[in-house]
Design a protein around this motif. Structure first.
Motif, PDB file in Angstrom:
ATOM      1  N   LEU A  68       0.831  -1.208   0.000  1.00 26.80           N
ATOM      2  CA  LEU A  68       0.000   0.000   0.000  1.00 26.80           C
ATOM      3  C   LEU A  68       0.863   1.254   0.000  1.00 26.80           C
ATOM      4  O   LEU A  68       0.577   2.208  -0.728  1.00 26.80           O
ATOM      5  CB  LEU A  68      -0.944  -0.004   1.202  1.00 26.80           C
ATOM      6  N   MET A  69       1.904   1.247   0.812  1.00 20.79           N
ATOM      7  CA  MET A  69       2.809   2.402   0.857  1.00 20.79           C
ATOM      8  C   MET A  69       3.475   2.596  -0.508  1.00 20.79           C
ATOM      9  O   MET A  69       3.601   3.722  -0.987  1.00 20.79           O
ATOM     10  CB  MET A  69       3.855   2.215   1.949  1.00 20.79           C
ATOM     11  N   ALA A  70       3.901   1.484  -1.143  1.00 19.80           N
ATOM     12  CA  ALA A  70       4.561   1.575  -2.445  1.00 19.80           C
ATOM     13  C   ALA A  70       3.603   2.125  -3.504  1.00 19.80           C
ATOM     14  O   ALA A  70       4.029   2.812  -4.429  1.00 19.80           O
ATOM     15  CB  ALA A  70       5.087   0.205  -2.866  1.00 19.80           C
ATOM     16  N   LEU A  71       2.326   1.816  -3.348  1.00 19.69           N
ATOM     17  CA  LEU A  71       1.326   2.303  -4.297  1.00 19.69           C
ATOM     18  C   LEU A  71       0.809   3.694  -3.935  1.00 19.69           C
ATOM     19  O   LEU A  71      -0.014   4.263  -4.637  1.00 19.69           O
ATOM     20  CB  LEU A  71       0.139   1.330  -4.358  1.00 19.69           C
ATOM     21  N   GLY A  72       1.292   4.243  -2.822  1.00 19.69           N
ATOM     22  CA  GLY A  72       0.878   5.571  -2.394  1.00 19.69           C
ATOM     23  C   GLY A  72      -0.515   5.604  -1.807  1.00 19.69           C
ATOM     24  O   GLY A  72      -1.183   6.631  -1.838  1.00 19.69           O
ATOM     25  N   ARG A  73      -0.954   4.460  -1.269  1.00 20.74           N
ATOM     26  CA  ARG A  73      -2.288   4.395  -0.673  1.00 20.74           C
ATOM     27  C   ARG A  73      -2.185   4.406   0.842  1.00 20.74           C
ATOM     28  O   ARG A  73      -1.138   4.153   1.408  1.00 20.74           O
ATOM     29  CB  ARG A  73      -3.003   3.118  -1.112  1.00 20.74           C
ATOM     30  N   LYS A  74      -3.332   4.658   1.469  1.00 18.05           N
ATOM     31  CA  LYS A  74      -3.405   4.631   2.921  1.00 18.05           C
ATOM     32  C   LYS A  74      -3.675   3.203   3.375  1.00 18.05           C
ATOM     33  O   LYS A  74      -4.193   2.384   2.626  1.00 18.05           O
ATOM     34  CB  LYS A  74      -4.525   5.533   3.414  1.00 18.05           C
ATOM     35  N   SER A  76      -5.949   2.234   5.205  1.00 20.61           N
ATOM     36  CA  SER A  76      -7.392   1.965   5.179  1.00 20.61           C
ATOM     37  C   SER A  76      -7.874   1.532   3.806  1.00 20.61           C
ATOM     38  O   SER A  76      -8.956   0.987   3.672  1.00 20.61           O
ATOM     39  CB  SER A  76      -8.152   3.194   5.634  1.00 20.61           C
ATOM     40  N   ASP A  77      -7.046   1.733   2.762  1.00 19.17           N
ATOM     41  CA  ASP A  77      -7.393   1.314   1.398  1.00 19.17           C
ATOM     42  C   ASP A  77      -6.946  -0.128   1.200  1.00 19.17           C
ATOM     43  O   ASP A  77      -5.920  -0.400   0.579  1.00 19.17           O
ATOM     44  CB  ASP A  77      -6.701   2.200   0.353  1.00 19.17           C
ATOM     45  N   LYS A  78      -7.708  -1.064   1.717  1.00 15.37           N
ATOM     46  CA  LYS A  78      -7.318  -2.476   1.637  1.00 15.37           C
ATOM     47  C   LYS A  78      -7.309  -2.938   0.192  1.00 15.37           C
ATOM     48  O   LYS A  78      -8.100  -2.496  -0.638  1.00 15.37           O
ATOM     49  CB  LYS A  78      -8.257  -3.356   2.456  1.00 15.37           C
ATOM     50  N   ILE A  79      -6.437  -3.868  -0.101  1.00 13.36           N
ATOM     51  CA  ILE A  79      -6.328  -4.453  -1.428  1.00 13.36           C
ATOM     52  C   ILE A  79      -7.347  -5.576  -1.538  1.00 13.36           C
ATOM     53  O   ILE A  79      -7.398  -6.451  -0.680  1.00 13.36           O
ATOM     54  CB  ILE A  79      -4.905  -4.987  -1.691  1.00 13.36           C
ATOM     55  N   SER A  80      -8.161  -5.557  -2.588  1.00 14.54           N
ATOM     56  CA  SER A  80      -9.141  -6.621  -2.803  1.00 14.54           C
ATOM     57  C   SER A  80      -8.515  -7.723  -3.628  1.00 14.54           C
ATOM     58  O   SER A  80      -7.840  -7.459  -4.623  1.00 14.54           O
ATOM     59  CB  SER A  80     -10.365  -6.086  -3.544  1.00 14.54           C
ATOM     60  N   VAL A  81      -8.758  -8.956  -3.206  1.00 24.54           N
ATOM     61  CA  VAL A  81      -8.273 -10.103  -3.957  1.00 24.54           C
ATOM     62  C   VAL A  81      -9.482 -10.771  -4.581  1.00 24.54           C
ATOM     63  O   VAL A  81     -10.460 -11.095  -3.913  1.00 24.54           O
ATOM     64  CB  VAL A  81      -7.530 -11.108  -3.038  1.00 24.54           C
ATOM     65  N   VAL A  82      -9.448 -10.949  -5.895  1.00 27.53           N
ATOM     66  CA  VAL A  82     -10.583 -11.522  -6.610  1.00 27.53           C
ATOM     67  C   VAL A  82     -10.332 -12.968  -6.909  1.00 27.53           C
ATOM     68  O   VAL A  82      -9.292 -13.412  -7.181  1.00 27.53           O
ATOM     69  CB  VAL A  82     -10.842 -10.759  -7.935  1.00 27.53           C
TER      70      VAL A  82
END
Length: 82
Positions: A68-74, A76-82
């Motif tokens: 998340l840090m590498a992507l510049g996200r917080k 709280s912005d969880k990554i969704s796995v499909v």
């Protein structure tokens, strides 16, 4: 880095250079010659080390936070796995 982490956790085992069969053999011999109480202590310390640094959920949480840090996200912005 792993060697420093092992030493910082108390005696958790032995480290050696990759592809250094001589050092590996020396470490095995050192371990064989230890008293059982020392082997148990190393085993207990190694288990604690694993739980602190490599347990699956802990590892995945740290990985997600890093991504998340590498992507510049917080966080709280969880990554969704499909």
């Amino acid at each position: 880095m792993l060697e420093n982490m092992l030493h910082s956790q108390g005696d958790s085992g032995y480290c050696g250079k990759a592809e250094d069969e001589e050092e590996l053999a020396q470490n095995i011999l050192r371990f064989i010659k230890m008293r059982n109480s020392e082997k148990n202590k190393i085993g207990n310390n190694a288990r604690k080390f694993y739980e602190n640094y490599f347990e699956e959920q802990l590892f995945m949480g740290k990985l997600e936070k890093t991504l998340l840090m590498a992507l510049g996200r917080k966080e709280s912005d969880k990554i969704s796995v499909v």
